[in-house]
Design a protein around this motif. Structure first.
Motif, PDB file in Angstrom:
ATOM      1  N   ILE A 151      -0.774   1.315  -0.117  1.00 12.50           N
ATOM      2  CA  ILE A 151      -0.493   2.746  -0.400  1.00 12.50           C
ATOM      3  C   ILE A 151      -0.944   3.654   0.816  1.00 12.50           C
ATOM      4  O   ILE A 151      -1.830   3.175   1.611  1.00 12.50           O
ATOM      5  CB  ILE A 151      -0.902   3.156  -1.723  1.00 12.50           C
ATOM      6  N   GLY A 152      -0.428   4.929   0.778  1.00  7.59           N
ATOM      7  CA  GLY A 152      -0.665   5.554   1.826  1.00  7.59           C
ATOM      8  C   GLY A 152      -0.434   4.864   3.190  1.00  7.59           C
ATOM      9  O   GLY A 152       0.531   4.277   3.576  1.00  7.59           O
ATOM     10  N   GLY A 153      -1.584   4.964   4.144  1.00  6.75           N
ATOM     11  CA  GLY A 153      -1.056   4.470   5.321  1.00  6.75           C
ATOM     12  C   GLY A 153      -0.912   2.919   5.364  1.00  6.75           C
ATOM     13  O   GLY A 153      -0.675   2.438   6.285  1.00  6.75           O
ATOM     14  N   SER A 154      -1.421   2.309   4.352  1.00  6.85           N
ATOM     15  CA  SER A 154      -1.035   0.577   4.060  1.00  6.85           C
ATOM     16  C   SER A 154       0.195   0.518   3.863  1.00  6.85           C
ATOM     17  O   SER A 154       0.517  -0.634   3.548  1.00  6.85           O
ATOM     18  CB  SER A 154      -2.275   0.317   3.217  1.00  6.85           C
ATOM     19  N   SER A 204      -4.665  -3.266   2.356  1.00  6.00           N
ATOM     20  CA  SER A 204      -5.615  -2.178   1.998  1.00  6.00           C
ATOM     21  C   SER A 204      -6.794  -2.152   2.825  1.00  6.00           C
ATOM     22  O   SER A 204      -7.700  -3.098   3.029  1.00  6.00           O
ATOM     23  CB  SER A 204      -5.877  -2.331   0.574  1.00  6.00           C
ATOM     24  N   LYS A 205      -6.980  -1.163   3.620  1.00  9.97           N
ATOM     25  CA  LYS A 205      -8.253  -1.073   4.496  1.00  9.97           C
ATOM     26  C   LYS A 205      -9.371  -1.402   3.590  1.00  9.97           C
ATOM     27  O   LYS A 205     -10.337  -1.927   4.144  1.00  9.97           O
ATOM     28  CB  LYS A 205      -8.004   0.475   5.004  1.00  9.97           C
ATOM     29  N   THR A 206      -9.587  -0.696   2.389  1.00 10.20           N
ATOM     30  CA  THR A 206     -10.868  -0.874   1.505  1.00 10.20           C
ATOM     31  C   THR A 206     -10.786  -1.971   0.906  1.00 10.20           C
ATOM     32  O   THR A 206     -11.759  -2.699   0.419  1.00 10.20           O
ATOM     33  CB  THR A 206     -11.076   0.425   0.923  1.00 10.20           C
ATOM     34  N   THR A 209      -8.624   0.068  -3.403  1.00  9.61           N
ATOM     35  CA  THR A 209      -7.705   1.144  -4.015  1.00  9.61           C
ATOM     36  C   THR A 209      -6.932   0.718  -5.277  1.00  9.61           C
ATOM     37  O   THR A 209      -6.322  -0.431  -5.277  1.00  9.61           O
ATOM     38  CB  THR A 209      -6.528   1.329  -2.681  1.00  9.61           C
ATOM     39  N   GLN A 347       1.813  12.368   5.724  1.00  6.20           N
ATOM     40  CA  GLN A 347       0.451  11.745   5.694  1.00  6.20           C
ATOM     41  C   GLN A 347      -0.175  11.999   7.004  1.00  6.20           C
ATOM     42  O   GLN A 347      -1.442  12.350   7.016  1.00  6.20           O
ATOM     43  CB  GLN A 347       0.558  10.225   5.223  1.00  6.20           C
ATOM     44  N   GLU A 351      -2.714  14.723   5.741  1.00  4.11           N
ATOM     45  CA  GLU A 351      -3.946  14.206   5.732  1.00  4.11           C
ATOM     46  C   GLU A 351      -4.943  14.421   6.561  1.00  4.11           C
ATOM     47  O   GLU A 351      -6.295  14.431   6.511  1.00  4.11           O
ATOM     48  CB  GLU A 351      -4.011  12.837   5.209  1.00  4.11           C
ATOM     49  N   GLN A 503     -10.805  12.363   5.108  1.00  2.00           N
ATOM     50  CA  GLN A 503      -9.665  12.560   4.070  1.00  2.00           C
ATOM     51  C   GLN A 503     -10.575  12.708   2.695  1.00  2.00           C
ATOM     52  O   GLN A 503     -10.100  12.333   1.722  1.00  2.00           O
ATOM     53  CB  GLN A 503      -8.593  11.584   3.937  1.00  2.00           C
ATOM     54  N   VAL A 506      -9.030  13.576  -1.016  1.00  3.78           N
ATOM     55  CA  VAL A 506      -8.362  12.643  -1.776  1.00  3.78           C
ATOM     56  C   VAL A 506      -9.281  12.270  -2.891  1.00  3.78           C
ATOM     57  O   VAL A 506      -8.910  11.480  -3.873  1.00  3.78           O
ATOM     58  CB  VAL A 506      -7.458  11.388  -1.136  1.00  3.78           C
ATOM     59  N   LYS A 510      -9.214  10.877  -7.407  1.00  2.00           N
ATOM     60  CA  LYS A 510      -9.288   9.427  -7.729  1.00  2.00           C
ATOM     61  C   LYS A 510     -10.471   9.282  -8.670  1.00  2.00           C
ATOM     62  O   LYS A 510     -10.451   8.571  -9.616  1.00  2.00           O
ATOM     63  CB  LYS A 510      -9.659   9.029  -6.481  1.00  2.00           C
TER      64      LYS A 510
HETATM   65  O1  F6P Z   1      -6.002   8.180  -0.739  1.00  2.00           O
HETATM   66  C1  F6P Z   1      -5.871   8.255   0.589  1.00  2.00           C
HETATM   67  C2  F6P Z   1      -6.359   7.115   1.550  1.00  2.00           C
HETATM   68  O2  F6P Z   1      -7.510   6.614   1.561  1.00  2.00           O
HETATM   69  C3  F6P Z   1      -5.542   6.874   2.548  1.00  2.00           C
HETATM   70  O3  F6P Z   1      -6.185   7.636   3.597  1.00  2.00           O
HETATM   71  C4  F6P Z   1      -5.295   5.474   2.885  1.00  2.00           C
HETATM   72  O4  F6P Z   1      -4.140   5.359   3.829  1.00  2.00           O
HETATM   73  C5  F6P Z   1      -4.681   5.081   1.656  1.00  2.00           C
HETATM   74  O5  F6P Z   1      -5.736   5.794   0.649  1.00  2.00           O
HETATM   75  C6  F6P Z   1      -4.773   3.685   1.186  1.00  2.00           C
HETATM   76  O6  F6P Z   1      -6.203   3.133   1.223  1.00  2.00           O
HETATM   77  P1  F6P Z   1      -6.401   1.584   1.354  1.00  2.00           P
HETATM   78  O7  F6P Z   1      -5.715   1.243   2.753  1.00  2.00           O
HETATM   79  O8  F6P Z   1      -7.930   1.545   1.607  1.00  2.00           O
HETATM   80  O9  F6P Z   1      -5.927   1.003   0.399  1.00  2.00           O
END
Ligand code: F6P
Length: 547
Positions: A151-154, A204-206, A209, A347, A351, A503, A506, A510
């Motif tokens: 989602i988002g950047g991913s 997902s970067k993190t 999410t 975005q 963002e 950012q 956001v 959440k």
């Molecule tokens: O909620 C915003 C955000 O943190 C964006 O900046 C990011 O692209 C998106 O959520 C998805 O995050 P992730 O890649 O960690 O799942």
């Protein structure tokens, strides 16, 4: 507090006041060289900003403004790996992801390039193995469908690029993108797919999410129901900076593609987040996409400010936002395959620059990021252009167009281009009441009717547009276009003195959503909620009970 900047903004405001009554028609009439004076070219890409109110003096003042805000210094610090994202203590190095092999870019005393190249090669090899059929699913069948869950950047980058580069997609392969936590999204995407031939990429970067994790578990369940637990390893891959979380999800090291905390989510398409696109279009095309962006990086770093397209784009953005006071910015691609480009830019821009405090935490004293929106032409013409032409808001717009289409469908491309050009002209010229009246008379209306109707058929004009024209929407061009906008956003953020790379805005939603999940599930009562939220929860409960 930047006194030089404030003084220049005051000068720009005075300059605007002195010149705003001058129509764009007059500007063109007075200067036969206006187009060449106010356009810039990079290879086949032409950036035409002559259909705005800027004059040579405006550009001089804006360039001084960029210097007063040390845009160039901040730009160089970004490229060199300095931790300019101070609130997260991170470097900002999406540019390293498209740098040439051999470049050295240091973060915390270590060159990031060897890791970048290793991961790129791993992703390219994997993509080619999927494309050739060397890597198959658990039953030995080749993959036909690639599902990216993120989602988002991913999500927005790969989803946008997959459409944009549709003509480069290998026959027999299809990309699908699931982002929303609404179960309808994953259901609709998976329903027609054959699990035996489906590869799922969890991006997902993190890797924490909520939406992505929920959808990843749903997809896993769908696959396990069809093919059993053992199939997961062959049908899933993960894209993340969080190796532990990926491992905990049960994914093998060979199926994990990494990137790093110095890549912002909305700047991550260049990393392994682009894996779905790489599989669809192939490594060579993806490399061309990276090369296109790198060429713009070089241009941004080295071209004089007055010829520097992303800098000019940013300066004109600041002119429209801070001097003219326009609240929104429309992106109007006359290129159907850029249908998701406005959403992607939303975005990227909102963002990044939707901030109210400066880098040192004080309240920003200027308007920052505009609301970015848009739809492809010609569709938008039959929807919201009425307001753009005759509404009370002035909306500066970018009009994008390709000289050469991938498909020649009769003379439709000529029609498309004619519409793109006509809109720019109409926004600039408008139509005076006298012209409208004369036209009505010519069409046979009597004097009274013509007078009555003319105000309705009057167009104020003087509505600024910038045109971006390029040869064709190929991987290199898409890379260039995105990089132009990335650096536009950077330039504007640097002038505003904000951090374009965090950012925090956001987070609150959440947190509250996590608190509300047990309430919505009926596991916790509504005490402590505001009356409206409580009322909504009770109403939903009532509807569910009656169901
Ligand atoms: O909620 C915003 C955000 O943190 C964006 O900046 C990011 O692209 C998106 O959520 C998805 O995050 P992730 O890649 O960690 O799942």
């Amino acid at each position: 507090m930047n006194a030089a900047r404030d003084a220049l903004l005051e000068k720009l405001a005075a300059h605007r006041e002195a010149t705003e009554r001058r129509s764009m028609r007059d500007l063109f009439a007075a200067d036969p060289e206006r187009f060449s004076r106010f356009s810039a070219q990079f290879d086949d890409i032409l950036f035409d900003y002559s259909k705005t109110h800027v004059t040579a003096e405006t550009i001089d003042l804006l360039v001084d403004l960029a210097r007063a805000c040390d845009v160039e210094g901040r730009r160089d610090r970004m490229f060199s790996g300095e931790k300019i994202n101070t609130t997260e203590n991170r470097a900002v190095l999406h540019t390293a992801l498209r740098a040439r092999p051999g470049a050295r870019i240091m973060v915390d005393g270590a060159d990031v390039m060897p890791d970048v190249l290793t991961e790129r090669t791993k992703a390219f090899d994997f993509a080619e193995a999927i494309r050739s059929g060397a890597l198959t699913g658990a039953t030995g069948e080749t993959f036909t469908d690639i599902v990216n869950i993120g989602i988002g950047g991913s999500d927005l980058g790969p989803a946008m690029a997959a459409i944009a580069l549709g003509p480069y997609t290998q026959a027999g392969l299809a990309g699908h993108f699931v982002s929303n936590v609404d179960g309808a999204h994953i259901t609709d995407v998976l329903r027609p797919l054959d699990p035996k031939r489906t590869l799922v990429l969890v991006a997902s970067k993190t890797f924490t999410t909520m939406e992505t994790m929920a959808n990843a578990h749903a997809a896993r369940g769908w696959l396990v129901d069809a093919l059993g637990e053992d199939a997961v390893g062959k049908h899933f891959a993960a894209i993340s900076t969080n190796a532990e979380a990926v491992e905990a999800f049960g994914m093998d090291e060979s199926r994990m593609f990494r990137f790093w905390d110095w890549v912002g989510g909305r700047y991550s398409l260049w990393s392994v987040v682009g894996l779905s696109v790489t599989i669809l279009i192939g490594a060579e095309n993806f490399q061309a996409f990276l090369d296109g962006a790198r060429e713009i990086d070089e241009h941004f770093r080295t071209a004089p400010l007055k010829e520097n397209i992303p800098t000019l784009m940013g300066l004109i953005g600041v002119w429209h936002r801070n001097v003219c006071g326009y609240d929104t910015h429309a992106v109007l691609p006359y290129d159907q395959r850029l249908a998701r480009f406005p959403a992607y830019l939303q975005q990227l821009d909102m963002e990044s620059n939707g901030k109210s405090v400066t880098l040192d935490g004080s309240t920003v004293d200027l308007k920052t990021g505009p609301i970015v929106w848009g739809e492809p032409g010609t569709n938008g013409q039959h929807a919201f252009y009425q307001l753009l032409h005759q509404g009370t808001n002035v909306v500066p717009a970018d009009i994008l167009m390709a000289a050469i289409p991938h498909e020649q469908v009769a003379d439709q491309h000529a029609m498309l281009l004619a519409n793109a050009l006509a809109q720019g002209e109409a926004f600039m010229r408008g139509r005076t009441t006298e012209e409208a009246e004369a036209q009505l008379r010519d069409a046979g209306k009597d004097a009274g009717q013509a007078k009555a109707l003319a105000p309705h058929k009057t167009f104020p004009g003087n509505r600024p547009t910038c045109a971006i024209a390029y040869r064709t929407l190929d991987p290199r061009t898409l890379g260039r276009l995105i990089a132009l906008y990335e650096h536009r956003v950077f330039t504007m953020g640097a002038i505003w003195g904000i951090n374009s790379f965090d950012q925090w805005g956001v987070e609150l939603g959440k947190e509250l959503a996590n608190r509300l999940i047990p309430v919505v599930k009926g596991e916790k009562d509504t005490s402590g909620l505001d009356a409206s939220t409580r009322g909504l929860v009770h109403h939903i409960e009532k509807l569910r009970r009656a169901h």
